[in-house]
Structure formats: structure tokens, C-alpha cells
Design a protein around this motif. Sequence first.
Motif, PDB file in Angstrom:
ATOM      1  N   LEU A 183       0.831  -1.202   0.000  1.00  0.00           N
ATOM      2  CA  LEU A 183       0.000   0.000   0.000  1.00  0.00           C
ATOM      3  C   LEU A 183       0.869   1.258   0.000  1.00  0.00           C
ATOM      4  CD1 LEU A 183      -2.784  -1.002   2.575  1.00  0.00           C
ATOM      5  CD2 LEU A 183      -2.904  -1.050   0.077  1.00  0.00           C
ATOM      6  N   LEU A 184       1.971   1.219   0.720  1.00  0.00           N
ATOM      7  CA  LEU A 184       2.883   2.362   0.736  1.00  0.00           C
ATOM      8  C   LEU A 184       3.468   2.605  -0.652  1.00  0.00           C
ATOM      9  CD1 LEU A 184       4.524   4.521   2.276  1.00  0.00           C
ATOM     10  CD2 LEU A 184       6.227   2.736   2.747  1.00  0.00           C
ATOM     11  N   ASN A 185       3.874   1.541  -1.334  1.00  0.00           N
ATOM     12  CA  ASN A 185       4.426   1.688  -2.680  1.00  0.00           C
ATOM     13  C   ASN A 185       3.395   2.295  -3.634  1.00  0.00           C
ATOM     14  OD1 ASN A 185       6.899   0.560  -1.938  1.00  0.00           O
ATOM     15  ND2 ASN A 185       6.225  -1.523  -2.419  1.00  0.00           N
ATOM     16  N   ARG A 186       2.156   1.885  -3.509  1.00  0.00           N
ATOM     17  CA  ARG A 186       1.101   2.447  -4.356  1.00  0.00           C
ATOM     18  C   ARG A 186       0.816   3.902  -3.989  1.00  0.00           C
ATOM     19  NH1 ARG A 186      -4.050  -1.159  -3.934  1.00  0.00           N
ATOM     20  NH2 ARG A 186      -4.819   0.523  -5.288  1.00  0.00           N
ATOM     21  N   ILE A 191      -0.305   9.528  -4.596  1.00  0.00           N
ATOM     22  CA  ILE A 191      -0.700  10.611  -3.697  1.00  0.00           C
ATOM     23  C   ILE A 191       0.451  11.595  -3.560  1.00  0.00           C
ATOM     24  CG2 ILE A 191      -1.485  11.204  -1.374  1.00  0.00           C
ATOM     25  CD1 ILE A 191      -2.604   8.406  -1.118  1.00  0.00           C
ATOM     26  N   LYS A 192       0.146  12.862  -3.682  1.00  0.00           N
ATOM     27  CA  LYS A 192       1.142  13.889  -3.440  1.00  0.00           C
ATOM     28  C   LYS A 192       1.214  14.151  -1.945  1.00  0.00           C
ATOM     29  CE  LYS A 192       0.946  16.345  -7.860  1.00  0.00           C
ATOM     30  NZ  LYS A 192       0.727  17.669  -8.516  1.00  0.00           N
ATOM     31  N   VAL A 193       2.350  13.836  -1.378  1.00  0.00           N
ATOM     32  CA  VAL A 193       2.534  13.990   0.063  1.00  0.00           C
ATOM     33  C   VAL A 193       3.914  14.573   0.306  1.00  0.00           C
ATOM     34  CG1 VAL A 193       3.418  11.645   0.337  1.00  0.00           C
ATOM     35  CG2 VAL A 193       2.427  12.809   2.304  1.00  0.00           C
ATOM     36  N   SER A 194       4.029  15.413   1.305  1.00  0.00           N
ATOM     37  CA  SER A 194       5.312  16.041   1.629  1.00  0.00           C
ATOM     38  C   SER A 194       6.160  15.116   2.481  1.00  0.00           C
ATOM     39  CB  SER A 194       5.072  17.368   2.367  1.00  0.00           C
ATOM     40  OG  SER A 194       4.402  17.127   3.602  1.00  0.00           O
ATOM     41  N   ILE A 195       7.438  15.435   2.552  1.00  0.00           N
ATOM     42  CA  ILE A 195       8.368  14.648   3.380  1.00  0.00           C
ATOM     43  C   ILE A 195       7.918  14.657   4.840  1.00  0.00           C
ATOM     44  CG2 ILE A 195      10.682  14.674   4.367  1.00  0.00           C
ATOM     45  CD1 ILE A 195      10.776  13.372   1.761  1.00  0.00           C
ATOM     46  N   LEU A 198       5.406  11.965   5.480  1.00  0.00           N
ATOM     47  CA  LEU A 198       5.721  10.616   4.990  1.00  0.00           C
ATOM     48  C   LEU A 198       5.575   9.574   6.089  1.00  0.00           C
ATOM     49  CD1 LEU A 198       6.675   8.894   2.621  1.00  0.00           C
ATOM     50  CD2 LEU A 198       9.032   9.389   3.282  1.00  0.00           C
ATOM     51  N   GLN A 199       5.992   9.913   7.298  1.00  0.00           N
ATOM     52  CA  GLN A 199       5.859   8.973   8.405  1.00  0.00           C
ATOM     53  C   GLN A 199       4.394   8.702   8.719  1.00  0.00           C
ATOM     54  OE1 GLN A 199       7.615  10.258  12.099  1.00  0.00           O
ATOM     55  NE2 GLN A 199       8.072   8.168  12.730  1.00  0.00           N
ATOM     56  N   LEU A 200       3.572   9.726   8.633  1.00  0.00           N
ATOM     57  CA  LEU A 200       2.137   9.557   8.851  1.00  0.00           C
ATOM     58  C   LEU A 200       1.542   8.652   7.776  1.00  0.00           C
ATOM     59  CD1 LEU A 200      -0.500  10.326  10.315  1.00  0.00           C
ATOM     60  CD2 LEU A 200      -0.624  12.341   8.817  1.00  0.00           C
ATOM     61  N   LEU A 201       1.975   8.812   6.535  1.00  0.00           N
ATOM     62  CA  LEU A 201       1.489   7.961   5.448  1.00  0.00           C
ATOM     63  C   LEU A 201       1.856   6.505   5.700  1.00  0.00           C
ATOM     64  CD1 LEU A 201       0.238   7.591   2.623  1.00  0.00           C
ATOM     65  CD2 LEU A 201       2.516   8.060   1.664  1.00  0.00           C
ATOM     66  N   LEU A 236      -4.481  11.638  11.414  1.00  0.00           N
ATOM     67  CA  LEU A 236      -4.367  10.238  11.029  1.00  0.00           C
ATOM     68  C   LEU A 236      -5.615   9.775  10.281  1.00  0.00           C
ATOM     69  CD1 LEU A 236      -2.738   7.456  13.109  1.00  0.00           C
ATOM     70  CD2 LEU A 236      -4.930   7.002  12.027  1.00  0.00           C
ATOM     71  N   LEU A 237      -6.795  10.189  10.765  1.00  0.00           N
ATOM     72  CA  LEU A 237      -8.041   9.793  10.119  1.00  0.00           C
ATOM     73  C   LEU A 237      -8.195  10.453   8.756  1.00  0.00           C
ATOM     74  CD1 LEU A 237     -10.503   9.837  13.158  1.00  0.00           C
ATOM     75  CD2 LEU A 237      -9.624   7.836  11.956  1.00  0.00           C
ATOM     76  N   ARG A 238      -7.761  11.717   8.643  1.00  0.00           N
ATOM     77  CA  ARG A 238      -7.843  12.387   7.352  1.00  0.00           C
ATOM     78  C   ARG A 238      -6.931  11.732   6.326  1.00  0.00           C
ATOM     79  NH1 ARG A 238      -8.248  17.356  10.355  1.00  0.00           N
ATOM     80  NH2 ARG A 238      -5.983  17.663  10.161  1.00  0.00           N
ATOM     81  N   MET A 239      -5.734  11.348   6.758  1.00  0.00           N
ATOM     82  CA  MET A 239      -4.816  10.672   5.850  1.00  0.00           C
ATOM     83  C   MET A 239      -5.353   9.291   5.474  1.00  0.00           C
ATOM     84  SD  MET A 239      -2.024  10.686   4.080  1.00  0.00           S
ATOM     85  CE  MET A 239      -0.986  12.036   4.696  1.00  0.00           C
ATOM     86  N   GLU A 240      -5.975   8.599   6.414  1.00  0.00           N
ATOM     87  CA  GLU A 240      -6.564   7.295   6.112  1.00  0.00           C
ATOM     88  C   GLU A 240      -7.649   7.420   5.050  1.00  0.00           C
ATOM     89  OE1 GLU A 240      -8.203   3.581   8.749  1.00  0.00           O
ATOM     90  OE2 GLU A 240      -9.136   5.532   9.075  1.00  0.00           O
ATOM     91  N   ARG A 241      -8.529   8.429   5.195  1.00  0.00           N
ATOM     92  CA  ARG A 241      -9.588   8.631   4.203  1.00  0.00           C
ATOM     93  C   ARG A 241      -8.984   8.978   2.845  1.00  0.00           C
ATOM     94  NH1 ARG A 241     -14.056  13.016   5.649  1.00  0.00           N
ATOM     95  NH2 ARG A 241     -14.398  11.462   7.286  1.00  0.00           N
ATOM     96  N   ARG A 242      -7.943   9.781   2.848  1.00  0.00           N
ATOM     97  CA  ARG A 242      -7.300  10.177   1.590  1.00  0.00           C
ATOM     98  C   ARG A 242      -6.694   8.982   0.881  1.00  0.00           C
ATOM     99  NH1 ARG A 242      -2.290  14.510   1.164  1.00  0.00           N
ATOM    100  NH2 ARG A 242      -2.153  14.574  -1.127  1.00  0.00           N
ATOM    101  N   VAL A 243      -6.012   8.128   1.638  1.00  0.00           N
ATOM    102  CA  VAL A 243      -5.388   6.943   1.031  1.00  0.00           C
ATOM    103  C   VAL A 243      -6.454   6.010   0.461  1.00  0.00           C
ATOM    104  CG1 VAL A 243      -4.053   4.856   1.543  1.00  0.00           C
ATOM    105  CG2 VAL A 243      -3.308   7.059   2.453  1.00  0.00           C
ATOM    106  N   LEU A 244      -7.519   5.776   1.216  1.00  0.00           N
ATOM    107  CA  LEU A 244      -8.575   4.886   0.743  1.00  0.00           C
ATOM    108  C   LEU A 244      -9.234   5.415  -0.528  1.00  0.00           C
ATOM    109  CD1 LEU A 244     -10.290   3.863   4.110  1.00  0.00           C
ATOM    110  CD2 LEU A 244      -8.993   2.380   2.574  1.00  0.00           C
TER     111      LEU A 244
END
Length: 405
Positions: A183-186, A191-195, A198-201, A236-244
Amino acid sequence: MAQTGFCDSRPLLDLHKKTEEKRAPLRNWANFCVLKERRPLAEGEEARGTHNRWIRRLPVAAEDGIILDYADCGILADGREEEVLLQRLHGLHSLASLRVLVPGLLRKELELAMDKLGLIHDRTYAWDIFSDMMRSQSRCAFPSAELPRPFTDSTRAILVDWLIQVHGVFHFSEETLYLAVHLLNRALRQIKVSISNLQLLGMVCLFLASKKEDCLLPEMSELCYLMDNSYSKQQLLRMERRVLCELDFDLSHCPPLHFLLLTASIARCSDQVVWMARYLLELSLLDGQCVVFQPVQLASAALFLARQVLQEVSTPESETAWCIATSLHVCSEPTLTRIMQILAVAASKAHNRETRATFLKFSIAETLHVSSHPALQRALSMQGPGGTQMRSWGGETSQYVRTHT
């Protein structure tokens, strides 16, 4: 950690703590290489797989390459089907004598292996499930190993190494780790994410994987604590929704660990070979070059290299079982050699690298200290130019696989 933009994490639990202090794994079949013996049936209890009773009365079938019927090969109540099968194969030393037998034997052996590993509840569907696993391979590999800017392979390796440590803290199943990295590789490519995020992702990918693969989940406060509370629960929840949403809620993945355990079970590999192969396979998670290969290719290369490194004494029975197991390989020889070289380089340098979580994980008694095996320091030189050493012990088996896949 400062160079990558990660926040300072709380000290993680010691991977070397005593066994009794650890929580029991959630899925035992993927966390132990020793296969469990079949439970003897109680008096009056019927054997599993009663759907095979009527098959015993059928004559030998020529279709699908099955040339042994269940009456001969045996679905025995006392679990002796493996011994019966090997007795039938004893004395067949030449590969030419096995070419006609392999398709049917592979199908039966695959059913036994999937049943032992807990991947199925009904042997009737074993081949269908495995066929679907093979068809899904193309979705698990990436066309290129390049990462979008500003990420680098070094940054990704540090993050994956940290996720391996967190995975060990919560004692998640092994499938969770492989799914999280997938999932991280995908996500890194979609997803455009800043450095700084990255740990949160990475933590969100691990959290999503645990929701899919595990039964017991950590509290979000625990996840935030391991990130030194640099991110809130809302983030954390916002990033989870974004990834999904970006991944279209597609969390499917067939981990290479499944192919490795299936092949090792069919090949009757020793515990040390299995643990060595699992160590090499987990090292592939840290190397960005391995994302372009399919899971079955990574599993095949890890098992081939483990056998090559340990060089255990073989018997006619073990060579026969290995010949049947290699029929699962759909990897060309150049690709297999390339992956083995990548894994050999990673294994020879693992003890000196900053990313040492996998090395420490497989250096304890529970994993037979395989990461500290002296032969790993010679793994790279054993490959030789063009992988000649691999061909010297693969021999006719590799030729058979190439002509039948």
C-alpha cells in the motif's frame, strides 16, 4: 531521522525480549515455519474432505494431467498421504521419468500444502484459489522502480525499516507487513505527500493493512504515541480517508510469503531453509528495485538462494519433491538470477546498514539465527558472473520449468 524529515519516535520495544513476554501471534500459520501435524481423529469422527469419497471410485483420469487416482494416492484418515506419495516416487531419479507425473502430483501436493497452511477450508477449491493467486500477479508489480520527487530509495528504506519495527511491537501477522509495504508503494506513486507527512502515510498504510489482516487492532492513540504525538488523531483519520479514496478502496494483495510457504511445503524444505528464505524475502521489502517483480518471482528467488546458501545434503526423495515444487515457478532464468543478485547484495550488507530491523528480527533463536549465518557473507560471490552457480545446481529442473511455463 532528521535527514529524512521524520520526527523522533518513541523507543520501540526490544525485539529480543523473552518469548513469554510477547503476545501470542494472531495467525500462527504464517509466523512459524514448522508445519503442524494433523490431529488424529476421535472414535466415530469422520475425516475432513468427505467430498473425496466418491472420487476414490473413479478410474484413473487422463484429463488435467492427473494420472493417479485417490484410491492409490490416498486420502488417509491417519495423515499418511505424504508418505504414500513419496513411496510411489521413490526410485524415480531422472527428470524424464517425472515429466508425465508432475502436473497431477503438483495438484495433489498443492491441495495438501494449502490445507496445512490454513489457506483453505475445502480442498475442492484449492486449485481455483491458487489459479486466482497467479492471475492477480500483474496487479502486485509496478512498471518502474522510480519514485516521485523528492523521495529517494534511501528515504523509503528508512521508513519501511521503521514500519518493520512498529509491526513487531504490535505482533501483527506477517501478511500485514507485506500488505502495508505494498500500500505504501502504491500511495507514494498516486498521492502527493510532503516529506513531513511521509511517516504519517507509512503508519496509515500499516493501520489499514492491520484492519484487513488482523483481528485485534491498536488504539489510534498508541499509533500517535509511537510517532511522538507529532500527528493528531484527526490528521491520522484524514490521511486514512485520503489513502482509501486515492486507492479506490482496493486493499487486495497476494503476498509473496504465501508462494514461498507453499513452495517450501511441497519441496519438503527444512526449517532452516524456510527461515533463511523468509529472511531474504523480507529484505526485498527494503529494496526499491524489487517492486517491479511479481510476488511469485520474489518468493522463488528467495527460496532458490536460501537453498544455494545453505547447501544442505539432498536425497532422492527431496530432489523429487523439489522437482515438483519448481513447477510453480513462472520466472525466467535471467529474472530469477537478477532477483537473487539483489537479495545476495542486501544479505551481505545487512549487518552494516542503518536499516537493521529485519537483520535483528531474524538473528534470534526463534528464527534459528539465519541472518547471522556465515554463508550469507559469501552469498554474493556464490552468484558468480551471470548466475552460473545457480544454474549448476538447478540443472535440468530449470530447463523443465522453462519449457513448460
